[in-house]
Design an enzyme around this catalytic site. Sequence first.
Site, PDB file in Angstrom:
ATOM      1  N   TRP A  10      71.402  31.205  -0.745  1.00 23.22           N
ATOM      2  CA  TRP A  10      72.326  30.764  -1.267  1.00 23.22           C
ATOM      3  C   TRP A  10      73.475  31.569  -2.921  1.00 23.22           C
ATOM      4  O   TRP A  10      74.260  30.441  -3.223  1.00 23.22           O
ATOM      5  CB  TRP A  10      72.059  28.922  -2.194  1.00 23.22           C
ATOM      6  N   GLU A 166      71.171  44.332   5.897  1.00 20.23           N
ATOM      7  CA  GLU A 166      72.351  44.049   5.665  1.00 20.23           C
ATOM      8  C   GLU A 166      73.353  45.131   4.809  1.00 20.23           C
ATOM      9  O   GLU A 166      73.779  45.500   4.292  1.00 20.23           O
ATOM     10  CB  GLU A 166      72.382  42.946   4.791  1.00 20.23           C
ATOM     11  N   GLY A 172      79.931  39.438   2.914  1.00 23.79           N
ATOM     12  CA  GLY A 172      81.002  38.983   2.211  1.00 23.79           C
ATOM     13  C   GLY A 172      82.404  39.262   2.398  1.00 23.79           C
ATOM     14  O   GLY A 172      83.476  38.288   1.537  1.00 23.79           O
ATOM     15  N   GLY A 233      75.015  34.105   4.270  1.00 21.73           N
ATOM     16  CA  GLY A 233      75.846  33.737   2.491  1.00 21.73           C
ATOM     17  C   GLY A 233      76.550  33.183   3.395  1.00 21.73           C
ATOM     18  O   GLY A 233      76.185  30.861   2.750  1.00 21.73           O
ATOM     19  N   GLY A 234      77.940  33.197   3.048  1.00 21.75           N
ATOM     20  CA  GLY A 234      78.679  32.104   3.032  1.00 21.75           C
ATOM     21  C   GLY A 234      78.149  30.958   3.975  1.00 21.75           C
ATOM     22  O   GLY A 234      78.546  30.014   3.327  1.00 21.75           O
TER      23      GLY A 234
HETATM   24  P1  13P Z   1      77.297  36.732   3.826  1.00 22.16           P
HETATM   25  O1  13P Z   1      77.143  35.927   4.333  1.00 22.16           O
HETATM   26  O2  13P Z   1      78.411  36.417   2.666  1.00 22.16           O
HETATM   27  O3  13P Z   1      78.130  38.007   4.430  1.00 22.16           O
HETATM   28  O4  13P Z   1      76.079  37.006   2.848  1.00 22.16           O
HETATM   29  C1  13P Z   1      75.182  37.805   3.185  1.00 22.16           C
HETATM   30  C2  13P Z   1      74.407  38.433   2.845  1.00 22.16           C
HETATM   31  O5  13P Z   1      74.105  39.373   1.243  1.00 22.16           O
HETATM   32  C3  13P Z   1      72.991  37.500   2.845  1.00 22.16           C
HETATM   33  O6  13P Z   1      72.438  38.108   2.147  1.00 22.16           O
END
Ligand code: 13P
Length: 247
Positions: A10, A166, A172, A233-234
């Site tokens: 989150w 990642e 993001g 993330g998002g």
């Molecule tokens: P997003 O899914 O928003 O690209 O973020 C990935 C992330 O950093 C999860 O730890």
Amino acid sequence: MRKKIVAGNWKMNKTPSEAVALAKMLVPLVNTDKVDVVFCVPAIDIIPVAEAIKGTKIALGAENMYFEESGAYTGEISPAMLTDAGVKYVILGHSERRQYFAETDETVNKKVKKALEHNLIPIMCCGETLEQREKGITIDFIRTQIKCGLNGISKDDITKVVVAYEPIWAIGTGKTATSAEAEEVCAAIRGVLGEMYDKETAEKIRIQYGGSVNGKNAAELFAMPDIDGGLVGGASLKEEFKDIVNY
Ligand code: 13P
């Protein structure tokens, strides 16, 4: 067979009351044991979210932790504070912490060891920048992150650890690594773990992909042989998270 693990990160989103509302909205949509589902939430949201997911199959995760037991470390959270609050997983070494909060492979390694001492499952993150990818040094860089971050972890403990690959350029940005790009690095990570331990041990370790995972691309990514789920993330802040969990 490795069980898939889908964790929502989150990040610095949701006040305590908003976090409870989000958890309550998501619980009926993602309450499954087909995959391990984890909500990794801001420290201040841990207690209310623990209450909101009580009695469900969803596990609670933190986004960071300090490597000392207790004491004069203003602003930090100890492993015992996390376990006492019902936390099972802890994200360590996220690229945002490395970038903005000066985390290094050495501090990440101390945190991984301390988490394991307290029976917390570390989700240790690694990932290259766009510049490193363009220079063709992705695998070398990730190899160093894995070898340093997991240095000195016993063979028994290493199978508890979750590694999250990642790529920073995919976080993001809406720009996901292709399933082939993600698989190439996740397979290389498993190869490094095989060198550090042995092949059989490496086969037991779960490796997630993270970086713009969404309801549409999850199934293809998670079908790759070395990708055992996602760190999201998002899309973990939205109803769409259910499409990732139920990929
Ligand atoms: P997003 O899914 O928003 O690209 O973020 C990935 C992330 O950093 C999860 O730890």
